[in-house]
Design a protein around this motif. Sequence first.
Motif, PDB file in Angstrom:
ATOM      1  N   LEU A  47       0.741  -1.311  -0.044  1.00  0.00           N
ATOM      2  CA  LEU A  47       0.063   0.191   0.023  1.00  0.00           C
ATOM      3  C   LEU A  47       0.927   1.198   0.011  1.00  0.00           C
ATOM      4  CD1 LEU A  47      -2.852   1.013   0.270  1.00  0.00           C
ATOM      5  CD2 LEU A  47      -2.643   1.007   2.625  1.00  0.00           C
ATOM      6  N   LYS A  50       2.785   1.815  -3.275  1.00  0.00           N
ATOM      7  CA  LYS A  50       1.856   1.933  -4.402  1.00  0.00           C
ATOM      8  C   LYS A  50       1.351   3.569  -4.548  1.00  0.00           C
ATOM      9  CE  LYS A  50      -2.638  -0.009  -5.754  1.00  0.00           C
ATOM     10  NZ  LYS A  50      -3.678  -0.879  -5.365  1.00  0.00           N
ATOM     11  N   GLU A  51       1.031   3.816  -3.324  1.00  0.00           N
ATOM     12  CA  GLU A  51       0.485   5.180  -3.117  1.00  0.00           C
ATOM     13  C   GLU A  51       1.461   6.107  -2.963  1.00  0.00           C
ATOM     14  OE1 GLU A  51      -2.679   6.083  -3.833  1.00  0.00           O
ATOM     15  OE2 GLU A  51      -3.141   3.636  -4.141  1.00  0.00           O
ATOM     16  N   LYS A  52       3.120   6.120  -3.204  1.00  0.00           N
ATOM     17  CA  LYS A  52       3.821   6.974  -2.667  1.00  0.00           C
ATOM     18  C   LYS A  52       3.677   8.359  -3.200  1.00  0.00           C
ATOM     19  CE  LYS A  52       7.375   5.332  -5.568  1.00  0.00           C
ATOM     20  NZ  LYS A  52       8.710   4.471  -5.561  1.00  0.00           N
ATOM     21  N   ARG A  54       0.800   9.690  -4.770  1.00  0.00           N
ATOM     22  CA  ARG A  54      -0.264  10.651  -3.977  1.00  0.00           C
ATOM     23  C   ARG A  54       0.154  11.202  -2.560  1.00  0.00           C
ATOM     24  NH1 ARG A  54      -4.606   9.468  -0.850  1.00  0.00           N
ATOM     25  NH2 ARG A  54      -3.800   7.363  -0.649  1.00  0.00           N
ATOM     26  N   MET A  55       0.784  10.274  -1.626  1.00  0.00           N
ATOM     27  CA  MET A  55       0.947  10.705  -0.561  1.00  0.00           C
ATOM     28  C   MET A  55       1.821  11.820  -0.375  1.00  0.00           C
ATOM     29  SD  MET A  55       0.831   6.987   1.780  1.00  0.00           S
ATOM     30  CE  MET A  55       2.473   7.048   1.526  1.00  0.00           C
ATOM     31  N   SER A  58       0.277  15.066  -1.379  1.00  0.00           N
ATOM     32  CA  SER A  58      -0.717  15.483  -0.311  1.00  0.00           C
ATOM     33  C   SER A  58      -0.088  16.049   0.862  1.00  0.00           C
ATOM     34  CB  SER A  58      -1.692  14.577   0.154  1.00  0.00           C
ATOM     35  OG  SER A  58      -1.016  13.584   0.810  1.00  0.00           O
TER      36      SER A  58
END
Length: 61
Positions: A47, A50-52, A54-55, A58
């Motif tokens: 997780l 995969k979302e680095k 987007r994180m 933000s």
Amino acid sequence: METQLIIGPLVGAIIGLITNGIAIKMIFRPLYAKYLWGWKLPFTPGLIPKEKGRMAKSIGF
């Protein structure tokens, strides 16, 4: 009777240790997607990897 008071929490602790270990590994590992005969295996990458993007967006404003 006294052994039941010890065995119940002990079994619960062992099950919790195993499930928490699996959950932590699923969040952080593997770093890259894994493929088998051209098909992407589910739950790869983890997780966080995969979302680095987007994180980072933000958190970085």
